[in-house]
Write a protein that holds these residues in place. Structure first.
Motif, PDB file in Angstrom:
ATOM      1  N   ARG A 110      52.023   4.613  59.520  1.00  0.00           N
ATOM      2  CA  ARG A 110      52.693   5.737  58.372  1.00  0.00           C
ATOM      3  C   ARG A 110      53.935   5.034  58.023  1.00  0.00           C
ATOM      4  NH1 ARG A 110      52.200  11.251  56.928  1.00  0.00           N
ATOM      5  NH2 ARG A 110      54.035  12.165  56.487  1.00  0.00           N
ATOM      6  N   VAL A 111      54.828   4.649  59.195  1.00  0.00           N
ATOM      7  CA  VAL A 111      56.230   4.307  58.802  1.00  0.00           C
ATOM      8  C   VAL A 111      56.201   2.813  58.178  1.00  0.00           C
ATOM      9  CG1 VAL A 111      58.336   3.510  60.162  1.00  0.00           C
ATOM     10  CG2 VAL A 111      57.076   5.625  60.984  1.00  0.00           C
ATOM     11  N   LYS A 112      55.372   2.022  58.477  1.00  0.00           N
ATOM     12  CA  LYS A 112      55.078   0.979  57.826  1.00  0.00           C
ATOM     13  C   LYS A 112      55.213   0.982  56.359  1.00  0.00           C
ATOM     14  CE  LYS A 112      52.986  -3.498  58.213  1.00  0.00           C
ATOM     15  NZ  LYS A 112      51.770  -4.473  58.936  1.00  0.00           N
ATOM     16  N   TYR A 113      54.090   1.824  55.975  1.00  0.00           N
ATOM     17  CA  TYR A 113      53.894   2.069  54.954  1.00  0.00           C
ATOM     18  C   TYR A 113      55.145   2.918  53.979  1.00  0.00           C
ATOM     19  CZ  TYR A 113      51.585   4.098  50.468  1.00  0.00           C
ATOM     20  OH  TYR A 113      51.332   4.582  49.299  1.00  0.00           O
ATOM     21  N   LEU A 114      55.579   3.638  54.531  1.00  0.00           N
ATOM     22  CA  LEU A 114      56.839   4.655  54.033  1.00  0.00           C
ATOM     23  C   LEU A 114      57.932   3.567  53.829  1.00  0.00           C
ATOM     24  CD1 LEU A 114      56.980   7.647  56.487  1.00  0.00           C
ATOM     25  CD2 LEU A 114      56.575   7.615  53.742  1.00  0.00           C
ATOM     26  N   ILE A 115      58.068   2.541  54.790  1.00  0.00           N
ATOM     27  CA  ILE A 115      59.114   1.362  54.516  1.00  0.00           C
ATOM     28  C   ILE A 115      58.924   0.713  53.393  1.00  0.00           C
ATOM     29  CG2 ILE A 115      60.003  -0.707  55.502  1.00  0.00           C
ATOM     30  CD1 ILE A 115      60.126   0.907  58.171  1.00  0.00           C
ATOM     31  N   LYS A 116      57.606   0.319  53.032  1.00  0.00           N
ATOM     32  CA  LYS A 116      57.165  -0.562  51.868  1.00  0.00           C
ATOM     33  C   LYS A 116      57.574   0.210  50.617  1.00  0.00           C
ATOM     34  CE  LYS A 116      53.093  -2.693  50.063  1.00  0.00           C
ATOM     35  NZ  LYS A 116      51.924  -3.119  50.218  1.00  0.00           N
ATOM     36  N   ILE A 117      56.753   1.231  50.447  1.00  0.00           N
ATOM     37  CA  ILE A 117      56.958   2.107  49.322  1.00  0.00           C
ATOM     38  C   ILE A 117      58.324   2.582  48.779  1.00  0.00           C
ATOM     39  CG2 ILE A 117      54.599   2.680  49.154  1.00  0.00           C
ATOM     40  CD1 ILE A 117      55.308   5.359  50.115  1.00  0.00           C
ATOM     41  N   THR A 118      59.258   2.549  49.790  1.00  0.00           N
ATOM     42  CA  THR A 118      60.735   2.986  49.622  1.00  0.00           C
ATOM     43  C   THR A 118      61.649   1.858  49.535  1.00  0.00           C
ATOM     44  OG1 THR A 118      61.277   3.236  51.845  1.00  0.00           O
ATOM     45  CG2 THR A 118      60.572   5.312  50.554  1.00  0.00           C
ATOM     46  N   GLU A 119      61.003   0.586  49.692  1.00  0.00           N
ATOM     47  CA  GLU A 119      61.582  -0.626  49.560  1.00  0.00           C
ATOM     48  C   GLU A 119      63.122  -0.826  50.316  1.00  0.00           C
ATOM     49  OE1 GLU A 119      62.445  -0.959  45.306  1.00  0.00           O
ATOM     50  OE2 GLU A 119      60.348  -1.545  44.943  1.00  0.00           O
ATOM     51  N   ILE A 120      63.057  -0.570  51.782  1.00  0.00           N
ATOM     52  CA  ILE A 120      64.065  -0.916  52.514  1.00  0.00           C
ATOM     53  C   ILE A 120      63.608  -1.681  53.654  1.00  0.00           C
ATOM     54  CG2 ILE A 120      64.906   1.795  52.236  1.00  0.00           C
ATOM     55  CD1 ILE A 120      63.554   2.475  54.833  1.00  0.00           C
ATOM     56  N   GLU A 121      62.802  -2.589  53.415  1.00  0.00           N
ATOM     57  CA  GLU A 121      62.331  -3.756  54.328  1.00  0.00           C
ATOM     58  C   GLU A 121      63.457  -4.407  54.508  1.00  0.00           C
ATOM     59  OE1 GLU A 121      60.414  -5.810  57.120  1.00  0.00           O
ATOM     60  OE2 GLU A 121      59.424  -4.257  55.983  1.00  0.00           O
ATOM     61  N   LYS A 122      64.411  -4.811  53.748  1.00  0.00           N
ATOM     62  CA  LYS A 122      65.435  -5.840  53.746  1.00  0.00           C
ATOM     63  C   LYS A 122      66.681  -5.320  54.528  1.00  0.00           C
ATOM     64  CE  LYS A 122      67.375  -4.853  49.052  1.00  0.00           C
ATOM     65  NZ  LYS A 122      66.406  -3.598  48.623  1.00  0.00           N
TER      66      LYS A 122
END
Length: 327
Positions: A110-122
């Motif tokens: 869930r966290v991985k998906y949230l990070i992706k769609i909020t574009e905070i990976e970088k």
């Protein structure tokens, strides 16, 4: 889903919340608005467990959080609170902040998906002081959503952001809430933000709810002068000019029944069209052109009307014009 019943809260001799009742449905986004000191943030803190009510009940998913000698601490409640200042730990990276929440490690996908769609990976490995306000707010949102709360509580989530960031983050917040079928209560002083993001708006004044409904319903049909002005510029016109109008209220001082007409509800009257409605004739007292709109004050005998027009032809101060309020 959430039921607040006869809630009361005082600080010393000041009663901040007064016999308040509130219901939030599952999956509903509710914004709490009102002037400064109306009790908005106190209500949020009571629901989250950071404050204890003097009396009343708070029931979430049929579980009594407060009332009848019951008090559940914030960490025992099935809700997450996103603070106005984000409340990120300065000595932790953004990634560490996200996983600080209870049970976050159990929800890695869930966290991985949230990070992706909020574009905070970088920015995962950066510290809060190295990130912008918008980035910090998205991290705070992901941390709050990571624990799968039934209820998300947000205090002024968009207040520290510029216009473009407000718009994009507002969409992200609403989309996430709807996608994960989470309910949300959002406290904000910005009516425009509230209208864009909410299913329902609750107007607080002096610790009491004075109106609630859909954003458009409250905007178009305020129940008082105070609510009308809270939702932006408007004209107060005597009900005697519109005797068949059902949505009206009384001026608390003069006791005169009034209706609220927004500046953008008027259009230039054209005798060659079949548009029906109330016609006003007057002299342009002042005129300002802003962003493709012409804002005028029209002197109509005993009324000064504020009018906002999408009008390509040039108007001039002192000019006589006719406008119509369509039926």
């Amino acid at each position: 889903m959430l039921h607040v019943v006869s809630l009361n809260k005082s600080f010393k001799d000041q009663k901040v919340i007064k016999g308040l009742d509130l219901n939030v449905k599952s999956g509903e986004v509710v914004s709490i608005v009102g002037s400064s000191g109306s009790g908005k943030t106190t209500l949020l803190r009571l629901i989250s467990g950071l404050e204890i009510p003097d009396s009343g009940e708070i029931i979430l998913n049929n579980q009594n959080l407060n009332g009848h000698n019951t008090y559940l601490s914030p960490e025992q409640r099935d809700c997450s609170l996103v603070f106005q200042d984000y409340a990120l730990f300065p000595n932790m990276t953004m990634h560490q902040n996200i996983f600080f929440g209870k049970n976050s490690l159990k929800n890695k996908e869930r966290v991985k998906y949230l990070i992706k769609i909020t574009e905070i990976e970088k920015i995962k490995d950066k510290f809060p002081h190295e990130c912008s306000g918008g980035e910090q707010q998205r991290v705070a949102l992901v941390r709050a959503m990571a624990i799968k709360p039934s209820l998300l509580l947000m205090d002024e989530p968009l207040s520290n952001l510029d216009y473009n960031l407000k718009d994009s983050l507002g969409k992200i917040i609403r989309n996430l809430i709807k996608e994960f079928e989470t309910s949300a209560i959002i406290v904000t002083h910005d009516i425009y933000d509230a209208m864009k993001i909410s299913d329902k708006i609750v107007v607080l004044d002096n610790g009491k709810i004075i109106q609630k409904g859909t954003p458009n319903d409250i905007y178009n049909n305020p129940k008082s002068k105070k609510v009308a002005l809270l939702f932006g510029e408007t004209n107060f016109i005597p009900l005697s000019m519109f005797p068949n109008e059902k949505n009206y209220f009384f001026d608390v001082v003069t006791k005169v029944p009034l209706i609220s007409i927004r500046p953008n509800q008027f259009i230039i009257y054209n005798k060659n069209t079949d548009v029906k409605g109330k016609i006003f004739c007057g002299e342009i007292k002042s005129l300002t052109e802003i962003g493709g709109k012409t804002q005028i004050e029209l002197n109509c005998d005993n009324l000064i009307l504020k009018i906002s027009l999408n009008y390509s032809e040039k108007l001039a101060q002192g000019e006589q014009i006719e406008v119509i309020l369509p039926n």
